[in-house]
Design an enzyme around this catalytic site. Structure first.
Site, mmCIF file in Angstrom:
data_model
loop_
_atom_site.group_PDB
_atom_site.id
_atom_site.type_symbol
_atom_site.label_atom_id
_atom_site.label_comp_id
_atom_site.label_asym_id
_atom_site.label_seq_id
_atom_site.Cartn_x
_atom_site.Cartn_y
_atom_site.Cartn_z
ATOM 1 N N SER A 72 -11.580 -23.613 21.803
ATOM 2 C CA SER A 72 -10.514 -22.645 21.604
ATOM 3 C C SER A 72 -10.708 -21.782 20.360
ATOM 4 O O SER A 72 -9.966 -20.828 20.130
ATOM 5 C CB SER A 72 -9.160 -23.376 21.490
ATOM 6 O OG SER A 72 -9.164 -24.277 20.381
ATOM 7 N N LYS A 78 -9.036 -19.177 12.028
ATOM 8 C CA LYS A 78 -8.493 -19.361 13.371
ATOM 9 C C LYS A 78 -6.972 -19.284 13.301
ATOM 10 O O LYS A 78 -6.352 -19.869 12.418
ATOM 11 C CB LYS A 78 -8.940 -20.719 13.927
ATOM 12 C CG LYS A 78 -8.471 -20.993 15.354
ATOM 13 C CD LYS A 78 -8.998 -22.335 15.838
ATOM 14 C CE LYS A 78 -8.576 -22.620 17.272
ATOM 15 N NZ LYS A 78 -9.117 -23.917 17.759
ATOM 16 N N SER A 117 -13.811 -27.649 20.561
ATOM 17 C CA SER A 117 -13.417 -26.275 20.262
ATOM 18 C C SER A 117 -14.084 -25.637 19.059
ATOM 19 O O SER A 117 -13.912 -24.446 18.822
ATOM 20 C CB SER A 117 -11.895 -26.189 20.098
ATOM 21 O OG SER A 117 -11.252 -26.467 21.324
#
Length: 472
Positions: free
Chosen positions: A159, A84, A183
């Site tokens: 996210s 990420k 997330s």
């Protein structure tokens, strides 16, 4: 196997690791197979902000040589992973999904990335994220929004949007995500993979762009629960540079009792809270999953947990802490923000200190109430999300005939468990009539992460939802 490398990206981490360690396939062949899959589907999905294919192949060649000479030093040796794009990576830009940090190149790796690399794994690319990880849908106005691999035109969840999409689409067998309000779990649910938010403090956040100091949690995402156990064995460790990091003594092996089953364990189901807002197909899949647990010998009981409705206090905590963290960016570069994200951050400037303190007091009370619940139950079970992946860019959605705010609805079930730091896992438990995945969330007692993983693994041994792969 060498004659059918195109099938490699459809494997989960555990069998892939076995093939590498037994030298039936090389890390170079594995990495190339994933790069080929990325080349094939990335234009449709958009899971990555930055690809590091050349670097990944170089590291795969080093791993190949090491394994040939001395064997694999861990199950992750030779395994590519997606990172990420809020995790710092030495020499590779880390945008945090923002134009403000578009050219930020860290001089060191985050603690989590470093641990994976020391275990012999290597990053294949920086996966999409919402700007500064502040939205649960996956929307990013700067670098584009990833599409759900199961149905283009639908969100991946955020996210950790690119991490979820990359694993689901076979572009990486493992991905790092972060979870402040859901997330890791939301994209795991929407994308049909397995992801865990570990107990707060188990995995270091050092070198991870922060959103909320007291809520941010690093977690792995993969196809199977056993894959997560392998990842946790590497990622869990004390880091003095993270004030929230905790020592676990002795160090836990998350695979050691993963096949022990869950017979006799008790599962609390807050049905009245769930029924306040839930899609019919999601509820049906959830009920079917509960039946599987009963068949496995678990005791499933309906309970009232009124504290689950306290989730909105998390918004106070996140916005206040985010405003403090991003104050200088707002002062100097406000126009470069996605204005939706900017508004969420700026809201924190107007939260009185007394309100923030009150939210933390309520949070402490929540922790005590749930700790009491866990004296009687081993897990809380809920649908991870109240609906399947929403359509891209729609601020409102319909759930069981009710028009609701998409962003708030997405995290209705997940965010409360960040506020008490409990371990929570999402595992696939079905599909909707549109072919979109449905997730089941199991939440355990603090530091009982191994039991949470074991429960998900027990469920996966009896079902095949986690084995399904999207077609392209």
């Amino acid at each position: 196997m060498q004659s059918n490398l195109s099938k490699i990206p459809d494997l989960s981490l555990a069998p892939l690791a076995e093939l590498i360690s037994s030298k039936k396939i090389s890390p170079v062949e594995v990495t190339q197979a994933y790069l080929d899959r990325i080349s094939e589907v990335e234009d449709q999905i958009g899971a990555f902000i930055t690809l590091t294919g050349e670097q990944a192949l170089k590291k795969a060649k080093i791993s190949e040589s090491e394994i040939v000479k001395g064997g694999a030093r861990s199950p992750l040796h030779g395994i590519p992973f997606a990172t990420k794009d809020i995790f710092w990576t030495k020499g590779v830009r880390t945008t945090s999904g923002s134009l403000i940090d578009a050219n930020f190149i860290p001089e060191k790796d985050s603690f989590a990335v470093d641990l994976l690399q020391k275990a012999g794994a290597h990053s294949i690319g920086k996966a999409h994220t919402v700007e500064y990880a502040f939205d649960p849908t996956g929307r990013n106005e700067h670098y584009s929004t990833p599409h759900n691999p199961w149905r283009r035109g639908h969100y991946t969840g955020g996210s950790s949007s690119g991490s979820g999409a990359a694993v689901a689409a076979g572009m990486a067998p493992l991905a790092l995500g972060s979870d402040t309000g859901g997330s890791v779990r939301v994209p795991s649910s929407f994308c049909g993979i397995t992801g865990i938010k570990p107990t707060f403090g188990l995995i270091s956040r050092s070198g991870v762009t922060p959103l909320s100091w007291t809520l941010d949690t690093v977690g792995p995402m993969a196809h199977d629960a056993i894959d997560l156990a392998l990842a946790m064995n590497t990622l869990v460790g004390y880091d003095p540079s993270d004030p929230a990091s905790v020592k676990t003594d002795p160090k836990i092996d998350y695979t050691s009792r993963i096949d022990a089953g869950i017979k006799g364990m008790t599962i609390a189901v807050p049905e009245s809270f769930i029924d306040q807002l839930v899609d019919r197909e999601v509820k049906e899949a959830f009920n079917s999953a509960l039946y599987v647990f009963e068949q496995l010998g678990a005791n499933v009981e309906k309970v009232e947990i009124p504290e689950l409705s306290w989730g909105e206090m998390g918004s106070i905590i996140i916005s206040t802490e985010a405003a403090t963290i991003h104050r200088d960016r707002i002062k100097t570069s406000a126009s470069k923000f996605d204005q939706r994200v900017r508004l969420r951050i700026e809201t924190g400037f107007f939260v009185p200190a007394s309100t923030y303190i009150k939210a933390q007091q309520v949070r402490a009370l929540l922790g005590k109430r749930l700790a009491s619940l866990y004296t009687r139950y081993d897990f809380i079970a809920m649908p991870t999300t109240v609906t399947t992946a929403p359509i891209l860019n729609e601020p409102l959605m319909s759930v069981d005939g009710k028009e609701v705010n998409t962003r708030e609805t997405v995290i209705r079930h997940t965010r409360i468990f960040n506020q008490n730091g409990l371990p929570a896992i999402s595992t696939p438990c079905g599909f909707s009539s549109l072919g979109l995945p449905i997730g089941l969330m199991l939440v355990g007692k603090a530091f009982n992460d191994a039991s949470v993983i074991r429960a998900a693994h027990s469920f996966q041994l009896q079902t095949d939802w986690h084995k399904q792969r999207p077609s392209f």
